[in-house]
Design a protein around this motif. Sequence first.
Motif, PDB file in Angstrom:
ATOM      1  N   ASP A 178       0.862  -1.251  -0.038  1.00 25.72           N
ATOM      2  CA  ASP A 178       0.083  -0.082  -0.005  1.00 25.72           C
ATOM      3  C   ASP A 178       0.974   1.049  -0.026  1.00 25.72           C
ATOM      4  N   GLU A 185      -0.766   6.760  -0.862  1.00 31.63           N
ATOM      5  CA  GLU A 185      -1.163   7.647  -1.984  1.00 31.63           C
ATOM      6  C   GLU A 185      -2.445   7.364  -2.994  1.00 31.63           C
ATOM      7  N   ASP A 186      -3.524   8.057  -2.622  1.00 29.27           N
ATOM      8  CA  ASP A 186      -4.823   7.751  -3.421  1.00 29.27           C
ATOM      9  C   ASP A 186      -5.290   6.310  -3.620  1.00 29.27           C
ATOM     10  N   GLY A 187      -4.775   5.539  -2.560  1.00 32.25           N
ATOM     11  CA  GLY A 187      -5.468   4.122  -2.625  1.00 32.25           C
ATOM     12  C   GLY A 187      -4.760   3.542  -3.563  1.00 32.25           C
ATOM     13  N   GLU A 188      -3.481   3.721  -3.762  1.00 34.47           N
ATOM     14  CA  GLU A 188      -2.726   2.810  -4.573  1.00 34.47           C
ATOM     15  C   GLU A 188      -2.134   1.692  -3.882  1.00 34.47           C
ATOM     16  N   ASP A 189      -2.504   0.654  -4.322  1.00 34.43           N
ATOM     17  CA  ASP A 189      -1.949  -0.699  -3.658  1.00 34.43           C
ATOM     18  C   ASP A 189      -1.565  -1.813  -4.669  1.00 34.43           C
TER      19      ASP A 189
END
Length: 93
Positions: free
Chosen positions: A38, A41-45
């Motif tokens: 994860d 940042e902005d739900g980036e995973d």
Amino acid sequence: MALIYPVRLDTPEPDEDTPADFSELAADLSDQWLVEVDLGEDGEDACFGPLTPRAAWDLALGVDERRPEWTVSVLPLHLPGTADEVVELFDEE
């Protein structure tokens, strides 16, 4: 360190400054694991797997060493048994 992984209740609590150790991983939970990264940042995973317990551990540690600000989780991909059996694994006697 933002490394998250399952441990059994009966595993001794490591010292705060002690690096994570593969022996702490409840590797008997599953033969296949995944690593979730994860970026925060902005739900980036992203998820990577299936991996053996050791390969998942090595990947997670490698990512965590290079990007300690990311959250890296090691998760069992398959957990055989019932919900009661799973809870029993972690309940205190």
